[in-house]
Design a protein around this motif. Structure first.
Motif, short mmCIF file in Angstrom:
data_model
loop_
_atom_site.label_atom_id
_atom_site.label_comp_id
_atom_site.label_asym_id
_atom_site.label_seq_id
_atom_site.Cartn_x
_atom_site.Cartn_y
_atom_site.Cartn_z
N SER A 141 5.00 8.48 5.88
CA SER A 141 5.29 7.57 5.40
C SER A 141 3.82 6.57 5.16
O SER A 141 3.05 7.14 5.84
CB SER A 141 6.31 6.44 6.13
N TRP A 142 3.84 5.75 4.18
CA TRP A 142 2.58 4.80 4.06
C TRP A 142 2.37 4.18 5.23
O TRP A 142 3.20 3.62 5.91
CB TRP A 142 2.94 3.67 2.98
N PRO A 143 1.06 3.78 5.54
CA PRO A 143 0.46 3.31 6.61
C PRO A 143 0.48 1.82 6.55
O PRO A 143 0.22 1.30 7.54
CB PRO A 143 -0.70 3.80 7.08
N ARG A 146 0.33 1.31 10.30
CA ARG A 146 1.36 1.98 11.00
C ARG A 146 0.90 3.56 11.17
O ARG A 146 0.25 3.97 10.12
CB ARG A 146 2.81 1.75 10.43
N ALA A 147 1.58 4.09 12.00
CA ALA A 147 1.41 5.79 12.11
C ALA A 147 2.25 6.23 10.83
O ALA A 147 3.48 6.01 10.70
CB ALA A 147 2.07 6.21 13.30
N ALA A 148 1.67 7.08 10.15
CA ALA A 148 2.26 8.03 8.94
C ALA A 148 3.20 8.73 9.53
O ALA A 148 3.92 9.46 8.62
CB ALA A 148 1.22 8.53 8.26
N ALA A 149 3.12 9.27 10.65
CA ALA A 149 4.12 10.06 11.34
C ALA A 149 4.19 10.21 12.63
O ALA A 149 3.07 9.63 13.32
CB ALA A 149 3.78 11.57 10.56
N GLY A 150 5.19 10.60 13.52
CA GLY A 150 4.92 10.59 14.82
C GLY A 150 3.90 11.57 15.28
O GLY A 150 3.41 12.74 14.90
N THR A 171 -3.91 12.63 11.35
CA THR A 171 -4.33 11.53 10.19
C THR A 171 -5.52 10.46 10.98
O THR A 171 -5.33 10.45 12.26
CB THR A 171 -3.10 10.95 9.97
N THR A 172 -6.23 10.11 10.26
CA THR A 172 -7.37 8.95 10.61
C THR A 172 -6.99 7.82 10.02
O THR A 172 -6.61 7.98 8.59
CB THR A 172 -8.74 9.55 10.67
N TYR A 173 -7.49 6.65 10.58
CA TYR A 173 -7.17 5.29 9.68
C TYR A 173 -8.49 4.62 10.36
O TYR A 173 -8.79 4.48 11.20
CB TYR A 173 -5.93 4.72 10.30
N GLU A 174 -9.24 3.96 9.21
CA GLU A 174 -10.35 3.27 9.49
C GLU A 174 -10.57 2.49 8.26
O GLU A 174 -10.53 2.48 7.02
CB GLU A 174 -11.60 4.20 9.66
N CYS A 182 -10.00 -2.65 3.00
CA CYS A 182 -9.59 -1.58 2.63
C CYS A 182 -9.23 -0.49 3.89
O CYS A 182 -10.01 -0.71 4.96
CB CYS A 182 -10.38 -0.62 1.75
N VAL A 183 -8.05 0.07 3.85
CA VAL A 183 -7.83 1.25 5.23
C VAL A 183 -8.27 2.39 4.46
O VAL A 183 -7.38 2.94 3.45
CB VAL A 183 -6.52 1.11 5.58
#
Length: 203
Positions: free
Chosen positions: A68-70, A106-110, A134-137, A170-171
């Motif tokens: 899912s979208w973060p 949000r987490a894109a997946a568990g 996945t990474t988010y920054e 931006c993420v």
């Protein structure tokens, strides 16, 4: 033969016929019954007259590949995935998503958080999903290393400062399988993730 004798003979014959009939009725005769309909045993065990529900093809497909979208609502993509020509060649190893400062990410997946904090000069969160990561920054974390998160769970908030961002914040959302970078938009669309061979840089 006297009248009494004939009556006794008739009574004995009647008793013999009744005994024979009773013996015939006591014999076991196999009955031919119609075959039980498919799933009848499952219905009997479940105690209902409805067959057990089976997952649809769409549900199975999402379980295998979907993310899912973060960011919510669905964000604009300010820069798409640009796979590098080789492992150390330039490229854009993820997608940049338009966000507002302080917007929940949000987490894109568990999965399990394997990094949450500063990396060099930016906040980075990394989640292990088994075969994928996945990474988010830059995202200021609201989770800790080792924490298990569910898909859609808030893991932090967006902060400004991503290089090359053309909007307020931006993420950068990255996706990897092993050492190979993949396009997150394929995963969010429920598609099949295919690996491309990586060439060594010219030397």
């Amino acid at each position: 033969m006297s009248t009494g004798g004939r009556a006794a003979t008739a009574a004995a014959a009647t008793v013999a016929l009744v005994t024979a009939a009773a013996a015939a009725l006591s014999m076991t005769v196999p009955a031919v019954l119609p075959a039980a309909p498919a799933g009848a045993s499952q219905l009997a065990r479940s105690g209902t007259d409805h067959p057990p529900e089976q997952p649809t093809a769409g549900e199975g497909h999402r379980a295998a590949h979907g993310m899912s979208w973060p960011l919510r609502p669905t964000p604009a993509v300010t820069r798409p995935f640009e796979p590098p020509a080789c492992r150390y060649c330039p490229g854009h190893r993820g997608v940049d998503l338009a966000a507002d400062p302080g917007q929940p990410v949000r987490a894109a997946a568990g999965g399990v958080v394997i990094h949450a904090g500063r990396l060099a000069d930016r906040y980075v969160i990394s989640i292990d999903h088994g075969t994928l990561r996945t990474t988010y920054e830059p995202v200021r974390p609201a989770v800790r290393v080792g924490q298990t998160v569910r898909e859609g769970e808030r893991i932090g908030v967006a902060v400004p400062g991503h290089p090359g961002c053309t909007v307020t914040a931006c993420v950068h959302w990255g996706l990897r399988r092993g050492a190979e970078y993949l396009d997150p938009l394929v995963a969010v669309a429920g598609g099949t993730l295919r690996l491309k061979p990586v060439r060594s840089p010219p030397g």
